[in-house]
Design an enzyme around this catalytic site. Structure first.
Site, PDB file in Angstrom:
ATOM      1  N   HIS A  62       0.841  -1.209   0.000  1.00 58.73           N
ATOM      2  CA  HIS A  62       0.000   0.000   0.000  1.00 58.73           C
ATOM      3  C   HIS A  62       0.871   1.251   0.000  1.00 58.73           C
ATOM      4  CE1 HIS A  62      -4.010   1.794   1.683  1.00 58.73           C
ATOM      5  NE2 HIS A  62      -3.393   2.657   0.904  1.00 58.73           N
ATOM      6  N   HIS A  64       1.590   5.108  -2.175  1.00 60.03           N
ATOM      7  CA  HIS A  64       1.166   6.113  -3.161  1.00 60.03           C
ATOM      8  C   HIS A  64       2.439   6.820  -3.632  1.00 60.03           C
ATOM      9  CE1 HIS A  64      -3.196   6.035  -1.881  1.00 60.03           C
ATOM     10  NE2 HIS A  64      -2.645   5.633  -0.739  1.00 60.03           N
ATOM     11  N   ASN A  96      -4.219   6.691  -7.420  1.00 60.49           N
ATOM     12  CA  ASN A  96      -4.743   8.069  -7.316  1.00 60.49           C
ATOM     13  C   ASN A  96      -3.643   9.094  -7.541  1.00 60.49           C
ATOM     14  OD1 ASN A  96      -3.581   7.251  -4.846  1.00 60.49           O
ATOM     15  ND2 ASN A  96      -4.748   8.748  -3.682  1.00 60.49           N
ATOM     16  N   HIS A 181     -11.039   1.411  -0.128  1.00 63.94           N
ATOM     17  CA  HIS A 181     -11.042   2.449   0.913  1.00 63.94           C
ATOM     18  C   HIS A 181     -12.497   2.527   1.343  1.00 63.94           C
ATOM     19  CE1 HIS A 181      -9.518   6.385   2.635  1.00 63.94           C
ATOM     20  NE2 HIS A 181     -10.814   6.373   2.913  1.00 63.94           N
ATOM     21  N   HIS A 235      -6.704  -0.572   5.222  1.00 70.07           N
ATOM     22  CA  HIS A 235      -6.521   0.254   6.427  1.00 70.07           C
ATOM     23  C   HIS A 235      -7.709   0.231   7.392  1.00 70.07           C
ATOM     24  CE1 HIS A 235      -8.463   3.006   3.688  1.00 70.07           C
ATOM     25  NE2 HIS A 235      -7.373   3.484   3.154  1.00 70.07           N
ATOM     26  N   ASP A 305       0.580   2.560   3.762  1.00 62.69           N
ATOM     27  CA  ASP A 305      -0.181   3.676   3.190  1.00 62.69           C
ATOM     28  C   ASP A 305       0.729   4.898   3.020  1.00 62.69           C
ATOM     29  OD1 ASP A 305      -2.153   5.267   2.126  1.00 62.69           O
ATOM     30  OD2 ASP A 305      -3.527   5.068   3.826  1.00 62.69           O
ATOM     31  N   HIS A 309       2.999  14.101   1.185  1.00 64.40           N
ATOM     32  CA  HIS A 309       2.489  15.438   0.829  1.00 64.40           C
ATOM     33  C   HIS A 309       3.580  16.437   1.206  1.00 64.40           C
ATOM     34  CE1 HIS A 309      -1.742  14.360   0.043  1.00 64.40           C
ATOM     35  NE2 HIS A 309      -1.629  13.500   1.034  1.00 64.40           N
TER      36      HIS A 309
END
Ligand code: DOR
Length: 439
Positions: A62, A64, A96, A181, A235, A305, A309
């Site tokens: 998991h 991103h 995403n 999700h 999650h 996860d 950012h």
């Protein structure tokens, strides 16, 4: 006749699927070619593992990696570099991105893009969207696709499939487990106005509350039973969902995040926006339930996860704070620390970060130290003590919510299909990560 191997890992404590045993492991042509006493064998390279534990190459199912997206935050190259430094041999990358990955053409682009850029092996999620529901059966069996990912509750990005009719349509298109999700979008939106005025970051957990997660999960499992389509609930963050999912083993599998096993809501006061993620970290009751689910076998997969950012986005006042935390580089050191603290065994760690993800997603040749499997190995030193420092973080955003944490146990080498790709904090060679095959 004595054999010759490319690499022998000598005399380590190997965490085999059937328990720990002291053994040599011989790697040849990228595969595990022998497990046992290889004192009579020769090798091009050997590593003395007498003081190390030898784990199958760890999988973070998991992450991103934000590519395409904002390279000042993360790229596929930097995220997979972070993975290797943290002892992760394989990642499954979420869809995403900007734009989201929802089509054959984009998957094909991503397969090509990853070659020569990925440091570790990689599999790709394909995003479920209202525009591609009937294509999912075809997309989920494209090469190197680990699963369809559906955001049934909104989070970062524009992917969202929230209504029962669309979710049912997605479930009837294909056969492999869908990763969800699962926060309930209707409750989330209904409660939002009450929380829009701003305030402390812990309001995040009040807005996206236990009911939001539980309703979402119950709806998805209900539809999964109706359609017979396996659901992998990502999650899982509440005691209530874990209790429920313990009764749903016929149709649902369970991922819990490192963060929900490690942080409680006190982190909002300490870290502010750097504690904000979806679903939120919660109070100690939920963390205790997650550890109970570790002990009783409810958890199939532990993931990070990893969702980088920029600092600016994390420091925006709530509710404008971006949700998501870096994690691919720190998940294994922190899980080893949990092992050292007696919260789980190394065998269970290998179950949730090796065999578990390989089983749930059908990854071929991954997650076990066994003959014929990929030569993916993570070497860990359980006696090492090391503090997590932000200067060590490879993701360009440059922060971790675990800065300062002293870990007892540390990954010292990551071997990917027989290639020693990371040793003692140094990356060796160029990005040689390959694409994972799925059943
Ligand atoms: O906190 C989160 N961040 N949760 C998600 O589901 C998405 C992720 C992101 O991509 O930022």
């Amino acid at each position: 006749m004595p054999q010759h191997f490319d690499l022998i890992l000598k005399n380590g404590t190997c965490v085999l699927p059937w328990g720990e045993a002291r053994a040599d492991i011989g790697l040849l042509a990228g595969k595990i070619a022998a497990i046992g006493d290889l004192r009579l064998a020769s090798a091009t390279q050997s590593i003395d593992c007498a003081h190390l534990h030898v784990l199958p190459g760890m999988i973070d199912a998991h992450v991103h990696l934000r590519d395409p997206g904002d390279a000042s935050v993360e790229t596929l190259e930097s995220g997979t570099r972070a993975a290797l430094l943290g002892g992760i041999a394989t990642v499954f990358d979420m869809p995403n991105t900007t734009p989201s990955i929802t089509s054959s053409e984009q998957l094909e682009w991503k397969r090509g893009y990853a070659q020569g850029r990925s440091w570790c092996d990689i599999g790709f999620y394909v995003g479920g969207a209202k525009s591609n529901l009937d294509d999912l059966a075809r997309l989920e069996v494209e090469p190197n696709v680990c699963a369809v990912k559906i955001f049934a509750g909104s989070s970062t990005g524009d992917l969202l499939v929230e209504d029962d009719a669309s979710l049912e349509r997605a479930m009837r298109s294909g056969r492999r487990p869908i990763a969800y999700h699962s926060e309930d979008e209707y409750r989330l939106q209904a409660r939002k106005p009450a929380y829009e005025a701003g305030g402390p970051h812990r309001l995040h957990a009040e807005w996206r509350d236990v009911e939001c997660a539980l309703i979402g999960t119950k709806r998805l499992v209900g539809l999964a039973r109706k359609t017979g389509r396996p659901a992998h609930i990502l999650h899982v963050s509440t005691a209530e969902e874990l209790e429920f999912l313990g009764q749903c083993r016929d149709i649902a599998s369970v991922e819990v995040l490192l963060n929900h096993l490690t942080q409680t809501d006190e982190a909002y006061d300490r870290l502010g926006g750097y504690a904000v993620m979806n679903p939120p970290i919660r109070d100690a009751r939920h963390m205790a339930a997650a550890w109970a689910a570790m002990a009783n076998g409810t958890i199939d997969v532990v993931g990070s996860d990893h969702a980088p950012h920029s600092r600016a986005a994390k420091e925006r006042p709530w509710p404008a704070t971006a949700a998501g935390l870096t994690g691919v580089q720190t998940i294994l050191p922190l899980m080893l620390d949990h092992v050292s603290a007696g919260r789980l065994s190394l065998t269970r760690l290998v179950d949730v970060m090796g065999a578990g993800p390989a089983r749930v997603y059908g990854a071929v040749g991954k997650g076990r130290l066994a003959l014929g499997y990929d030569g993916d190995v993570t070497l860990v030193d359980m006696k090492a003590q090391r503090r997590i420092e932000e200067s060590w973080i490879a993701s360009p955003c440059g922060w971790t919510p675990f800065a300062g944490h002293l870990c007892h146990g540390w990954p010292v080498a990551t071997i990917v299909r027989g290639h020693v790709a990371m040793r003692d904090d140094t990356l060796l060679g160029s990005p040689q990560g390959g694409l994972v095959t799925f059943r």
